[in-house]
Motif scaffolding. Sequence first.
Motif, short mmCIF file in Angstrom:
data_model
loop_
_atom_site.label_atom_id
_atom_site.label_comp_id
_atom_site.label_asym_id
_atom_site.label_seq_id
_atom_site.Cartn_x
_atom_site.Cartn_y
_atom_site.Cartn_z
N ARG A 1 0.78 -1.19 -0.01
CA ARG A 1 0.13 -0.07 -0.07
C ARG A 1 0.98 1.40 -0.06
N GLY A 2 2.17 1.19 -0.02
CA GLY A 2 3.06 2.14 -0.33
C GLY A 2 3.51 3.02 1.25
N ALA A 3 4.55 3.66 1.07
CA ALA A 3 4.71 4.09 2.51
C ALA A 3 3.70 5.36 2.95
N ILE A 4 3.44 5.31 4.27
CA ILE A 4 2.60 6.51 4.69
C ILE A 4 2.85 7.75 4.22
N GLY A 5 2.11 8.71 3.77
CA GLY A 5 2.28 10.01 3.48
C GLY A 5 2.49 10.97 4.67
N TYR A 6 2.61 12.22 4.33
CA TYR A 6 2.37 13.35 5.46
C TYR A 6 3.67 13.38 6.28
N ASP A 7 4.75 12.77 5.61
CA ASP A 7 6.33 12.81 6.21
C ASP A 7 6.35 11.81 7.56
N VAL A 8 5.34 10.93 7.74
CA VAL A 8 5.52 10.18 8.78
C VAL A 8 5.81 8.65 8.60
N ALA A 9 6.25 8.48 7.37
CA ALA A 9 7.11 7.10 7.12
C ALA A 9 8.40 7.20 7.54
N TRP A 10 8.71 6.47 8.92
CA TRP A 10 10.01 6.47 9.47
C TRP A 10 10.95 5.48 8.78
N PHE A 11 11.54 5.75 7.69
CA PHE A 11 12.20 4.58 7.08
C PHE A 11 13.41 4.27 8.12
N ASP A 12 14.02 5.56 8.51
CA ASP A 12 15.24 5.59 9.32
C ASP A 12 14.92 4.62 10.64
N SER A 13 14.03 4.87 11.28
CA SER A 13 13.66 3.99 12.62
C SER A 13 13.56 2.39 12.09
N PRO B 1 11.00 9.93 -2.56
CA PRO B 1 12.41 10.86 -2.55
C PRO B 1 13.27 10.57 -1.41
N LYS B 2 12.43 10.24 -0.32
CA LYS B 2 13.23 10.46 1.03
C LYS B 2 13.70 8.99 1.62
N LEU B 3 13.36 7.80 0.93
CA LEU B 3 13.78 6.55 1.43
C LEU B 3 15.35 6.38 1.43
N GLU B 4 15.83 6.45 0.31
CA GLU B 4 17.34 6.27 0.50
C GLU B 4 18.32 7.03 1.24
N GLU B 5 17.90 8.43 1.58
CA GLU B 5 18.61 9.20 2.22
C GLU B 5 18.41 8.80 3.91
N MET B 6 16.96 8.45 4.06
CA MET B 6 16.82 8.02 5.45
C MET B 6 17.57 6.97 5.91
N VAL B 7 17.55 6.01 5.21
CA VAL B 7 18.25 4.40 5.50
C VAL B 7 19.77 4.79 5.53
N ASN B 8 20.20 5.63 4.62
CA ASN B 8 21.64 5.85 4.50
C ASN B 8 22.18 6.36 5.85
N LYS B 9 21.12 7.41 6.38
CA LYS B 9 21.48 7.97 7.44
C LYS B 9 21.91 6.99 8.76
#
Lengths: 263, 415
Positions: free
Chosen positions: A209-221, A248-256
């Motif tokens: 169903r895809g990552a949640i919107g509204y900037d609350v998909a915490w790929f990093d956690s 657009p945020k996935l890789e950057e957050m995991v890399n962190k």
Amino acid sequence: MSEKKIRIGFYALTSCYGCQLQFAMMDEILQLIPNAEIVCWYMLERDSKEVEPVDIAFIEGSVSTEEEVELVKEVREKSKIVVAVGACATQGGVQSWTDKPLDELWKTVYGDGKVKFQPRMAKPVEEYIKVDYRLYGCPPEKRDFLYAIGTFLVGSWPEDIDYPVCLECRLRGNTCVLIERGEPCLGPITRAGCDARCPAFNVACIGCRGAIGYDVAWFDSLAKTFKEKGYTKEEIIERMKIFNAHNPKLEEMVNKIFQEVKE
Amino acid sequence: MIIELREFTRVEGNGKAEIVIEDGEVKDVRLKIIEGPRFFELLTIGRHYYDVPDIEARICAICYLAHSVASVMGIERAFGVEVPEEITLLRELGLIGELLESHALHLYLLVAPDVFGYPDAIRMASKHGELVKEGIALKAFGNRIRELIGGREIHGINVKPGGFGRYPTTEELEAIERESAAFLRLAKRAVRLFASLGPYGEKAEHFLATDNYLWGEKLIAEDKESFHYAERIEERSLVYSFAKQSLYGGEPFFVGSLARLLLKGEQLTPEAKRLLEEHREKLSTGYVSYNNLAQAIELVYALERAGEIAKTLLDRGISGENVPVEPKEGEGIGYVEAPRGVLIHHYRTDSDGKIAYSNIITPTALNHAMIEVSLLKEARALYGEVDEGEMVQRLEETVRAFDPCISCSVHLVKF
């Protein structure tokens, strides 16, 4: 209810046809018929015509050829409401490749063989036209269709889901496949609405169903937890990207998460 | 001159045909697959095996479980993992659910309107509501089995290398045993209805199938000797289509219900076997249009077999134990009968369990050449005899007999 029937079109781009199959499998469709007229639906109708003016256009599939770019533009022009349906139309789907150039893929598959059509990298419909509403999932649940059509019929508007699969999973009382069994469950970052279908089968959520919107998909956690369970950065990114290739945020957050360790 | 036909309707996927006319005669017919390519084989290269069956399932909605099971079997064979009969029987039960779902959709909702002369099933329902309801009920039953075994009606992820996430309960298996017996009457009625369809399209000269009824170790053809696909099937790419074409000894061949009945009739359940004998004369002419009748007979088989499997598992009791999966370097091929014919998933894996090579061959790609020769024969018979509108309609009926799944024929090959 007014006399005038709501005109519906169902269009398919490059996909597996699962979304319209899901739509077709609903007995409830027959109850809709007095209020709606299905103007275009290739899979079921012999007399389906080219794009005609409709009130609601459902579009399934990712935009993957030049012809499909033209088609979605035409559908947009002739439709009052455009609904992107399913993982391909909303997120590009599993066929989305972002890390390899298309010519290279093309060569590997077809060699120097030429085909008379212009292929494109698979992209969500929203990359080319304005989309009014999205039904998520691979495929969407039947109740997603019913809810959307129901709200349209009463002149209202469906609301987006802004909480994760985890919430529904806890409510069902499932054993946590991530914490208890160490499986790579994407429930924590994935939009709810499926009633935690796969974890209820003891299977890790694949994130359809895809990552949640509204900037609350915490790929990093989530990446941090996966890392503690022994997964590599590549494995984590690869799995998270199955249904989120264009995020657009996935890789950057995991890399962190992995950078912090090096320091 | 080239006549380009409109896109096919009442088939799964985007495709159309063009007819090449020279000196007032039909010279050639080309089946064009116009969907964008999805690069499924490349999607899995370098990827850990764990995610692979779930990604491959997305190739096709109507036969997702055939893709999951073929993928799981290919991976297990590459790793040298063997699973007990409980697991193979449950997988077979899932494939039976898929066959019921797919055949019911095809016969009752996509083909029946041709039989009764309606543009679609919705309009057919005004006069033949009972029949449409029976089809929807059978389809729903198939879907319930798919959901039970596969995890969801479409794109479930319960089938895994080594077993399942969740196993069915005694109550669920009892329900399958009960309901499959109850639905048998409807399936027999379908056989009578589709037996009325006449011959059209071309006669198939060669038939291919897996060696067991719905899955196999290898393939078989008329001589019944088992072989791996690469030994006898060759593939070529086409300039006018995103799909590739396969040939057997240089010639077109047929995969699907008709091939299964003709090659594996002795494996059928009692009532299905009786129906095969009743219609054998017709079926063995090899006309591709009789695939519709063959599918109807398979509805009977599927219901009888579902009951058998449920009973066997209930008698033995479900242990629900998965087999441990140890990744290793290897090569394996999964052969499954999707509802519309042979499906092949071929993998090589590395020692970490990552996919190093992948080749997927789908039933519609295997039937591609046979569809073209059938269209050619029909187009030659019809051109100049009927107007273009009717010709398109009749050619569509020919294509539909193959129950093609155009989206999954977009097949991408070779390294």
